[in-house]
Design a protein around this motif. Sequence first.
Motif, mmCIF file in Angstrom:
data_model
loop_
_atom_site.group_PDB
_atom_site.id
_atom_site.type_symbol
_atom_site.label_atom_id
_atom_site.label_comp_id
_atom_site.label_asym_id
_atom_site.label_seq_id
_atom_site.Cartn_x
_atom_site.Cartn_y
_atom_site.Cartn_z
ATOM 1 N N GLY A 75 14.455 8.158 -0.434
ATOM 2 C CA GLY A 75 13.286 8.604 -1.181
ATOM 3 C C GLY A 75 12.896 7.753 -2.375
ATOM 4 N N ALA A 76 13.417 6.519 -2.473
ATOM 5 C CA ALA A 76 13.027 5.638 -3.569
ATOM 6 C C ALA A 76 11.509 5.435 -3.553
ATOM 7 C CB ALA A 76 13.734 4.284 -3.448
ATOM 8 N N ALA A 77 10.896 5.465 -4.744
ATOM 9 C CA ALA A 77 9.445 5.324 -4.852
ATOM 10 C C ALA A 77 9.104 4.458 -6.054
ATOM 11 C CB ALA A 77 8.783 6.697 -4.986
ATOM 12 N N LEU A 78 7.895 3.956 -6.052
ATOM 13 C CA LEU A 78 7.446 3.060 -7.118
ATOM 14 C C LEU A 78 7.488 3.741 -8.475
ATOM 15 C CD1 LEU A 78 6.070 0.338 -7.912
ATOM 16 C CD2 LEU A 78 3.874 1.511 -7.604
ATOM 17 N N SER A 91 0.827 -1.211 0.000
ATOM 18 C CA SER A 91 0.000 0.000 0.000
ATOM 19 C C SER A 91 0.855 1.253 0.000
ATOM 20 C CB SER A 91 -0.939 -0.004 1.212
ATOM 21 O OG SER A 91 -1.833 -1.104 1.155
ATOM 22 N N ASP A 92 1.947 1.231 0.758
ATOM 23 C CA ASP A 92 2.868 2.372 0.762
ATOM 24 C C ASP A 92 3.428 2.609 -0.642
ATOM 25 O OD1 ASP A 92 2.535 2.954 3.434
ATOM 26 O OD2 ASP A 92 4.336 1.866 4.074
ATOM 27 N N ALA A 93 3.812 1.505 -1.307
ATOM 28 C CA ALA A 93 4.392 1.643 -2.642
ATOM 29 C C ALA A 93 3.373 2.201 -3.623
ATOM 30 C CB ALA A 93 4.914 0.284 -3.120
ATOM 31 N N LEU A 94 2.169 1.664 -3.612
ATOM 32 C CA LEU A 94 1.150 2.115 -4.560
ATOM 33 C C LEU A 94 0.743 3.566 -4.306
ATOM 34 C CD1 LEU A 94 -1.145 -1.050 -4.751
ATOM 35 C CD2 LEU A 94 0.618 -0.312 -6.371
ATOM 36 N N ALA A 95 0.817 3.988 -3.051
ATOM 37 C CA ALA A 95 0.470 5.369 -2.717
ATOM 38 C C ALA A 95 1.568 6.356 -3.075
ATOM 39 C CB ALA A 95 0.130 5.472 -1.230
ATOM 40 N N GLY A 96 2.720 5.842 -3.514
ATOM 41 C CA GLY A 96 3.828 6.733 -3.883
ATOM 42 C C GLY A 96 4.650 7.208 -2.706
#
Length: 338
Positions: A153-156, A141-146
């Motif tokens: 600060g790595a993000a999906l 959920s954290d990844a999908l939410a950006g």
Amino acid sequence: MPRSVRPRLGFFTRVLEEATAADRFRFAVEQIVAAERAGFDTAWVAQHHFDREEGGLPSPFVLLAYASAYTERIILGTGVVALPLEDPLRVAEDAAVLTRLSGGRFELGLGSGQPDASFAAFGKDAAARHAGYAAHLRRLSDALAGRPLTDEGAALYPPAPELGAALWEATFSPEGGARIGAAGHGLMLARTQPHAGKVLSDVQTPIVRAYLDALPSHAVPRVFASRTVFATDDRITARALAERALERAAPIAARAGVVLPEGASTAEALAVLDVHVGTPSELVQTLGADAILSQASDIVFQAHPVDPPHELVLRSIQLIANEIAPALGWQRSRFAAA
């Protein structure tokens, strides 16, 4: 939960034809294409590992990416990814790429998985699968939410925030229904729900009630109801396939603790197992008595455990769209092919 909009009609496959792996995958894609042409709104595939008799597809994202290239409108989904066995960030990445490849036509369904040999093979503890599911769901959920995934600060990438807003979760319990509702996610109800000979819709009604009670007031209820439905043109074929369905379903039911009434006819036994095989007029009658289907936002039909030959599945898809689903409140989208 009275329905305020037309339900979506879904096709579901466990990829279980009596064929080679290559043909199983080809048949699944051809069935998804046929479902789109018939007007179905969604198509779903199950994920199973290491057991060709239980489910033939360990890599749902790969098959759905392939199917997306042969379809234009139908929404594709997983029903479900066994999240405790997966790296949640890889699930997020695969789902995001599939979303972009398909033009936004993907929905992600998740579950905790069955406590089978898959957990040992992946080096996981089946007894801890619920805790593992919860931890992985938070990370996903954290990844999908950006949200940032590291201190740096790595993000999906690619971003796919719409996936997180439309997650589906499977459960067999009212407690799970309440948790899913509180999160604002969609509730997935499976035909494999343990019901020990009770009417399946009666067992699932408390789950739906708990889900709706916990759902935030601003959230739109999403209830996915999967049922075994196989339609055929004549009663002779229906009778033969009903016998086949019972032969396949009875051992599975026995392992789950379901005892069939002594001396029950094939039709009576299949009714206990909630397996619907027949002509369209017969199926409209039996499905019309299902209280969950009358509430569901997503009515989803699969041929398992009938698992008939591919050509008969294609015909069943047509009969469902043309004669059965309309009697259950479904209307073909004006964007569907004529």
